[in-house]
Design an enzyme around this catalytic site. Structure first.
Site, PDB file in Angstrom:
ATOM      1  N   ILE A   1     -25.655  16.347   3.784  1.00 48.13           N
ATOM      2  CA  ILE A   1     -25.757  17.234   2.489  1.00 48.13           C
ATOM      3  C   ILE A   1     -26.258  16.083   1.432  1.00 48.13           C
ATOM      4  CG2 ILE A   1     -24.825  18.660   0.707  1.00 48.13           C
ATOM      5  CD1 ILE A   1     -23.272  19.755   2.892  1.00 48.13           C
TER       6      ILE A   1
ATOM      7  N   ILE B   1       1.839   0.341  -6.781  1.00 44.02           N
ATOM      8  CA  ILE B   1       1.677  -0.396  -7.922  1.00 44.02           C
ATOM      9  C   ILE B   1       2.239   0.206  -9.117  1.00 44.02           C
ATOM     10  CG2 ILE B   1      -0.369  -1.709  -6.816  1.00 44.02           C
ATOM     11  CD1 ILE B   1      -2.387  -0.175  -8.592  1.00 44.02           C
TER      12      ILE B   1
ATOM     13  N   TYR C   1     -13.352   7.667 -13.136  1.00 49.02           N
ATOM     14  CA  TYR C   1     -13.219   6.797 -11.842  1.00 49.02           C
ATOM     15  C   TYR C   1     -13.621   5.482 -12.710  1.00 49.02           C
ATOM     16  CZ  TYR C   1     -13.976   3.263  -8.163  1.00 49.02           C
ATOM     17  OH  TYR C   1     -14.049   2.107  -7.577  1.00 49.02           O
TER      18      TYR C   1
ATOM     19  N   LYS D   1     -11.778   1.820 -14.050  1.00 48.04           N
ATOM     20  CA  LYS D   1     -12.173   0.612 -13.526  1.00 48.04           C
ATOM     21  C   LYS D   1     -12.560  -0.519 -14.692  1.00 48.04           C
ATOM     22  CE  LYS D   1     -11.941  -0.629  -9.764  1.00 48.04           C
ATOM     23  NZ  LYS D   1     -10.705  -1.062  -8.838  1.00 48.04           N
TER      24      LYS D   1
ATOM     25  N   GLY E   1     -22.966  13.833 -13.877  1.00 42.66           N
ATOM     26  CA  GLY E   1     -22.444  12.494 -13.864  1.00 42.66           C
ATOM     27  C   GLY E   1     -22.870  11.652 -13.063  1.00 42.66           C
TER      28      GLY E   1
ATOM     29  N   ASP F   1       0.792  -1.206   0.041  1.00 38.31           N
ATOM     30  CA  ASP F   1      -0.072  -0.025  -0.212  1.00 38.31           C
ATOM     31  C   ASP F   1       1.018   1.269   0.045  1.00 38.31           C
ATOM     32  OD1 ASP F   1      -1.993   1.928   0.738  1.00 38.31           O
ATOM     33  OD2 ASP F   1      -3.118   0.009   1.027  1.00 38.31           O
TER      34      ASP F   1
HETATM   35  N1  LIG Z   1     -15.955   0.628  -1.024  1.00 39.34           N
HETATM   36  C1  LIG Z   1     -16.711  -0.015  -2.029  1.00 39.34           C
HETATM   37  O1  LIG Z   1     -17.744   0.317  -2.049  1.00 39.34           O
HETATM   38  C2  LIG Z   1     -16.162  -0.766  -3.486  1.00 39.34           C
HETATM   39  C3  LIG Z   1     -17.189  -1.298  -4.091  1.00 39.34           C
HETATM   40  C4  LIG Z   1     -16.661  -2.192  -5.386  1.00 39.34           C
HETATM   41  C5  LIG Z   1     -15.336  -2.237  -5.607  1.00 39.34           C
HETATM   42  N2  LIG Z   1     -14.333  -1.459  -4.579  1.00 39.34           N
HETATM   43  C6  LIG Z   1     -13.073  -1.580  -5.158  1.00 39.34           C
HETATM   44  O2  LIG Z   1     -12.162  -2.326  -4.014  1.00 39.34           O
HETATM   45  C7  LIG Z   1     -11.035  -1.708  -3.788  1.00 39.34           C
HETATM   46  C8  LIG Z   1     -10.619  -1.132  -2.603  1.00 39.34           C
HETATM   47  O3  LIG Z   1     -11.601  -0.240  -2.310  1.00 39.34           O
HETATM   48  P1  LIG Z   1     -11.885   0.466  -0.769  1.00 39.34           P
HETATM   49  O4  LIG Z   1     -13.067   0.894  -0.468  1.00 39.34           O
HETATM   50  O5  LIG Z   1     -11.197  -0.614   0.283  1.00 39.34           O
HETATM   51  O6  LIG Z   1     -10.834   1.643  -0.887  1.00 39.34           O
HETATM   52  P2  LIG Z   1      -9.516   2.195  -0.051  1.00 39.34           P
HETATM   53  O7  LIG Z   1      -9.378   3.529  -0.752  1.00 39.34           O
HETATM   54  O8  LIG Z   1      -9.876   2.082   1.391  1.00 39.34           O
HETATM   55  O9  LIG Z   1      -8.514   1.258  -0.512  1.00 39.34           O
HETATM   56  C9  LIG Z   1      -7.897   1.348  -1.539  1.00 39.34           C
HETATM   57  C10 LIG Z   1      -6.299   1.157  -0.994  1.00 39.34           C
HETATM   58  O10 LIG Z   1      -5.405   1.358  -2.153  1.00 39.34           O
HETATM   59  C11 LIG Z   1      -4.410   2.000  -1.736  1.00 39.34           C
HETATM   60  N3  LIG Z   1      -3.546   2.695  -2.930  1.00 39.34           N
HETATM   61  C12 LIG Z   1      -3.928   3.581  -3.711  1.00 39.34           C
HETATM   62  N4  LIG Z   1      -3.323   3.706  -4.790  1.00 39.34           N
HETATM   63  C13 LIG Z   1      -2.157   3.185  -4.639  1.00 39.34           C
HETATM   64  C14 LIG Z   1      -1.083   2.643  -5.279  1.00 39.34           C
HETATM   65  N5  LIG Z   1      -0.814   3.485  -6.335  1.00 39.34           N
HETATM   66  N6  LIG Z   1      -0.253   1.744  -5.076  1.00 39.34           N
HETATM   67  C15 LIG Z   1      -0.486   1.234  -3.778  1.00 39.34           C
HETATM   68  N7  LIG Z   1      -1.631   1.243  -2.917  1.00 39.34           N
HETATM   69  C16 LIG Z   1      -2.491   2.330  -3.298  1.00 39.34           C
HETATM   70  C17 LIG Z   1      -4.954   2.917  -0.914  1.00 39.34           C
HETATM   71  O11 LIG Z   1      -3.757   3.817   0.115  1.00 39.34           O
HETATM   72  C18 LIG Z   1      -5.854   2.339  -0.093  1.00 39.34           C
HETATM   73  O12 LIG Z   1      -5.238   1.657   0.924  1.00 39.34           O
HETATM   74  C19 LIG Z   1     -10.866  -0.618  -4.947  1.00 39.34           C
HETATM   75  O13 LIG Z   1     -10.078  -1.129  -6.057  1.00 39.34           O
HETATM   76  C20 LIG Z   1     -12.260  -0.381  -5.392  1.00 39.34           C
HETATM   77  O14 LIG Z   1     -12.528   0.060  -6.398  1.00 39.34           O
HETATM   78  C21 LIG Z   1     -14.873  -0.828  -3.573  1.00 39.34           C
END
Ligand SMILES: NC(=O)c1ccc[n+]([C@@H]2O[C@H](COP(=O)([O-])OP(=O)(O)OC[C@H]3O[C@@H](n4cnc5c(N)ncnc54)[C@H](O)[C@@H]3O)[C@@H](O)[C@H]2O)c1
Length: 321
Positions: free
Chosen positions: A202, A57, A144, A148, A274, A31
């Site tokens: 809000i 990453i 975003y 994805k 959007g 991370d």
């Molecule tokens: N929360 C939701 O409702 C939801 C629903 C569907 C899919 N997702 C997907 O699940 C995944 C996790 O989401 P989340 O809600 O836990 O979000 P989050 O922001 O808590 O987790 C994302 C993590 O990725 C890390 N990160 C970001 N850029 C990075 C990089 N360049 N290198 C290394 N680490 C990096 C961030 O620091 C963070 O810890 C995401 O891919 C998101 O698209 C989330």
């Protein structure tokens, strides 16, 4: 098993780190803390089978070192904030698309047994038909969602081209403890913080836009069922509760669970460009393929979340600030 969990210090990733570290697997949590939080995984640092790698990453050389003998990759790291993606589409693309491409390429190089990719329901955009199944067009209206979609389709291309075992999970809106409200947090945490601080939530527009929420325990179970599925799952798979909740209803429920019914009401401001109008999942494929169904209903999950927020959330926020 030796696992890499990218985005492991984030909301969903940290719950996966918890589960697999406590089960005794070797867990590498990668991370860069863009939106992740050390507090989510601090309690795991004493485990010998857990290793935190602070890194990005987008750094191919780092992945090349880290992923040599990894069996399974849970790829969750992403720039997840829709609003930020309007302001920084380039960053969103670099992390979500090129970062995923790096993961796939290194996984291919070192023959990873399985990659599980965190796609999302946001790829669909507003529902053209409900409930949304996996055949629904991919119409995300924001950078975003577009990023994805690109990563989701890149996973598919790697499956088709190289025969890799990659599962593409499209979870609907996931919520629960550790979801932060700092910056552009999830709507449930933002509403909860505001209401507990005696400020009204809000709502953008009339609040009739809907989402399909799943509680974190159901999300972790979805990942685990996919992990333990013997055969590769090569087509995307939805995970949602099948229940549609409007933002207005959500705001009023948060007010109710926080005990502020007599003092607070949501306020409405102009709608956002959007913004997706309706999301509701058809998860019949998840049920058929891996036997998944949401077990926690929305009110039960929301009441657990509000309790967690009362116990830890506000206090953590103060520490962070
Ligand atoms: N929360 C939701 O409702 C939801 C629903 C569907 C899919 N997702 C997907 O699940 C995944 C996790 O989401 P989340 O809600 O836990 O979000 P989050 O922001 O808590 O987790 C994302 C993590 O990725 C890390 N990160 C970001 N850029 C990075 C990089 N360049 N290198 C290394 N680490 C990096 C961030 O620091 C963070 O810890 C995401 O891919 C998101 O698209 C989330």
């Amino acid at each position: 098993m030796k696992m890499l969990i990218t985005g492991g210090a984030g909301f969903i990733g940290s719950h996966l780190c918890d589960k697999y570290t406590k089960e005794g697997h070797t867990v590498l949590c990668l991370d860069n803390f863009m939106s992740g939080n050390l507090m989510n995984i601090r309690h795991l640092l004493d485990y010998r089978n857990f290793k935190l790698i602070e890194g990005d990453i987008r750094n191919y050389e780092l992945l090349d070192k880290v992923m040599r003998d990894v069996d399974t990759v849970f790829h969750l790291a992403a720039q997840i904030h829709v609003d930020r993606s309007y302001i920084e589409p380039q960053l969103t693309y670099e992390v979500n698309v090129m970062g995923t491409q790096n993961i796939l390429e290194v996984a291919r190089l070192y023959d990873a047994k399985r990659v599980i990719y965190a796609s999302t329901s946001e790829v669909y955009g507003s529902a053209q038909h409900v409930p949304i199944n996996e055949q629904h067009p991919l119409n995300a209206p924001h950078p975003y969602g577009a990023s994805k979609i690109a990563a989701d389709r890149m996973c598919y291309a790697y499956i088709q081209t190289y025969g890799m075992d990659i599962s593409i999970l499209r979870l609907f809106n996931t919520f629960g403890p550790r979801q932060r409200d700092i910056g552009y947090g999830g709507v449930i945490s933002i509403f909860t913080r505001r209401v507990l601080s005696n400020v009204p939530p809000i709502i953008y527009g009339d609040g009739l836009q809907t989402r399909d929420y799943i509680y974190i325990d159901d999300a972790v179970r979805a990942y685990d069922l996919v992990l333990n599925h013997k055969e590769p799952i090569t087509d995307p798979i939805n995970f949602g509760s099948g229940t549609e909740v409007s933002i207005l209803d959500l705001a009023n429920k948060v007010i109710g669970f926080c005990g502020k019914k007599d003092s607070l009401r949501p306020i409405h401001v102009e709608s956002r460009i959007g913004e997706v109008k309706r999301l509701i999942a058809d998860s019949s494929k998840a049920r058929k393929l891996v036997g998944w169904e949401a077990k926690c209903n929305f009110e039960e999950g929301l009441s657990k979340f509000v309790q967690w927020y009362k116990d830890y959330g506000l206090e953590e926020r103060i520490k962070i600030e």
